[in-house]
Design an enzyme around this catalytic site. Sequence first.
Site, PDB file in Angstrom:
ATOM      1  N   ASP A  49       0.793  -1.218   0.000  1.00 31.55           N
ATOM      2  CA  ASP A  49       0.000   0.000   0.000  1.00 31.55           C
ATOM      3  C   ASP A  49       0.828   1.271   0.000  1.00 31.55           C
ATOM      4  OD1 ASP A  49      -2.626  -1.235   0.130  1.00 31.55           O
ATOM      5  OD2 ASP A  49      -1.922  -1.996   2.037  1.00 31.55           O
ATOM      6  N   HIS A  71       5.243  21.094   3.974  1.00 32.70           N
ATOM      7  CA  HIS A  71       3.798  21.122   3.725  1.00 32.70           C
ATOM      8  C   HIS A  71       3.235  19.717   3.851  1.00 32.70           C
ATOM      9  CE1 HIS A  71       5.483  20.211  -0.245  1.00 32.70           C
ATOM     10  NE2 HIS A  71       4.301  19.762  -0.641  1.00 32.70           N
ATOM     11  N   ASP A  75       3.866  13.074  -0.347  1.00 31.49           N
ATOM     12  CA  ASP A  75       5.260  12.855  -0.748  1.00 31.49           C
ATOM     13  C   ASP A  75       6.227  13.664   0.123  1.00 31.49           C
ATOM     14  OD1 ASP A  75       4.117  15.087  -2.103  1.00 31.49           O
ATOM     15  OD2 ASP A  75       5.797  15.130  -3.495  1.00 31.49           O
ATOM     16  N   HIS A  76       5.666  14.380   1.138  1.00 29.61           N
ATOM     17  CA  HIS A  76       6.517  15.101   2.098  1.00 29.61           C
ATOM     18  C   HIS A  76       6.279  14.675   3.550  1.00 29.61           C
ATOM     19  CE1 HIS A  76       8.047  18.027  -0.928  1.00 29.61           C
ATOM     20  NE2 HIS A  76       6.989  17.534  -1.552  1.00 29.61           N
ATOM     21  N   ASP A 192      12.763  23.193  -6.357  1.00 25.99           N
ATOM     22  CA  ASP A 192      11.777  22.261  -6.927  1.00 25.99           C
ATOM     23  C   ASP A 192      11.958  22.086  -8.439  1.00 25.99           C
ATOM     24  OD1 ASP A 192       9.450  20.867  -7.558  1.00 25.99           O
ATOM     25  OD2 ASP A 192       8.076  22.509  -7.026  1.00 25.99           O
ATOM     26  N   HIS A 365       3.226  23.519  -9.113  1.00 25.54           N
ATOM     27  CA  HIS A 365       4.682  23.700  -9.191  1.00 25.54           C
ATOM     28  C   HIS A 365       5.047  24.737 -10.252  1.00 25.54           C
ATOM     29  CE1 HIS A 365       5.402  19.982  -6.826  1.00 25.54           C
ATOM     30  NE2 HIS A 365       4.277  19.599  -7.405  1.00 25.54           N
TER      31      HIS A 365
HETATM   32 ZN   LIG Z   1       6.128  17.259  -3.546  1.00 27.48          ZN
HETATM   33 ZN   LIG Z   2       3.570  19.309  -2.679  1.00 30.52          ZN
END
Ligand SMILES: [Zn+2]
Ligand SMILES: [Zn+2]
Length: 553
Positions: A49, A71, A75-76, A192, A365
């Site tokens: 999972d 944030h 994925d963070h 980023d 982004h």
């Molecule tokens: Zn990200």
């Molecule tokens: Zn993000």
Amino acid sequence: VSHTTRLQLVPLGGLGEFGLNLMVYRFGGDCLVVDAGMMFPGEEHLGVDVVLPDLSFLDDCGTLRGLVLTHGHEDHIGAVPYLLSRHAIPTFGTPFTLALVRRRLAERHGPSAPDLRPLGDAPLRLGPFVVEALPVAHSIPQSRMLAIRTPVGTVVHTADFKLDPQPLDGIGADRARLRALGQEGVLALLSDSTNADRPGTTPPERSVEAPLDQLVAGARGRVLVTTFASHIHRVQLLGRIAARHGRRLALVGASVRAHADLAEGLGLLPLPNGTRIAPEALADLPVERTLIVASGSQGEPLSAMSRIALGQHRHVRIDDGDLAILSAREIPGSARSIGRLVNHLMRRGAEVVTPVEAPVHVSGHGSRDELREMIDLLQPRFVVPIHGEYRQLVAHARLAADAGLGSRRVQVADSGDVIALDERRIEVVDRVHVGRVYIDGAADEVDLAVLRDRRRIAGDGIVIPVVAVDRDSGTVNGDPEIVVRGVASGGDGAEEELLAEARAVVSGALAAATPEERRDEALLRARLQNELRRFLRRRTQRRPLVIPVILGV
Ligand SMILES: [Zn+2]
Ligand SMILES: [Zn+2]
């Protein structure tokens, strides 16, 4: 050569791959961790999972001073429960980020009394690091970039950002502050790279309002929208649009509702009075007075959106003449499941609008011009592209070199590289162990995939239901076969008995499915896996590996 007087940057994930963002800042014997993210498993990770970065490097990193979260995207923060159960360190984030972390900790059985602290405007001293959080626009509320002062200079860590000039909440990047930091002197910029191959500027979030408004204005039946659950600003826009056209807003799906509730609790989701209604209240309204936001923008088989598309949701139907809008991008690897979702919606007569047909989604982004502006504002000595696959890191590196840094002041690196820097130079000096850890949500087991599967099979056994489905008619051919190893215990006949019951569970699940569902292999697989896992846990108190095999004939 001793590197103790240099700053080290050690990415344990997020460089050269999508997701798993985790950066370690190390100076001497002190470490600071920025973000701890996960990656969504692809279809090839059967039975898994969650995918997380391997954190063994942190075991001998020295003194872990803290974890700072930029944030609340998965994925963070997705690996936070896992990190905190190994290392009880103070964790900093904005209120919305911490609210999402608390939810994750509860779901993933993380530590019950984590040391969570608010990330405010005042600089935060963590050992040799002083961290300043700066606001920035992104596709989730309360995102921050970081200016980290270290003994060798200031490093700016943008995490995810765009330079939206008029973000919905009015809180975008503070250009004056960034310029001031640049004038003070910035040693390195970690920026980023997600959209480093996109020219120009990413359109502002407000730019999706007019196209969405136009679609809703022209709709005669229900309007059903799916987007990322954490995209509170998008939900806010949709609420505004609903109110404008005399529609009520219903949120369906646990994840969309939970995110919206947390945001409303913090005053981050202002909606016109009386706009939001409970999903149960949909039954009392004419369909043309409703706008429904559902979870499952990637076509996840068990999500609200998929259940609606299959005509199986408790509160929401979809009929001829309804409008469905996919207000989200396609995460790499989701193309097939999104395709299935669109097929099911159309089969029920809905008109489907995706970002291909109309500009109903914008990225969170920044594109190339914004990446360039960030470099121009901060005037960093060095640039390290982060957050992206290798090709995006390289595109970002070229952009930085062209911005006047030249190639020697730009460092492209992979997860696991140890980057050392001081005022004079930047270089990769070492490699540390990195890898991926696979977690099964049902069992919360943590192991490397192969190891996990082997242990699981050895300890709890394996169950493989084999079902043959006619691709055209959706009928099941013959009885389901089930292969079971190492699950049943007890006397003679125990395995036969278990097998018969398991077969009944599979047959029941198949009988309950519509022909349309039976033709959807991924959905059927997820469903059989779910029902068998539940049955086996109840019946045997074990958690065997369940791998359904669907033969399309
Ligand atoms: Zn990200
Ligand atoms: Zn993000």
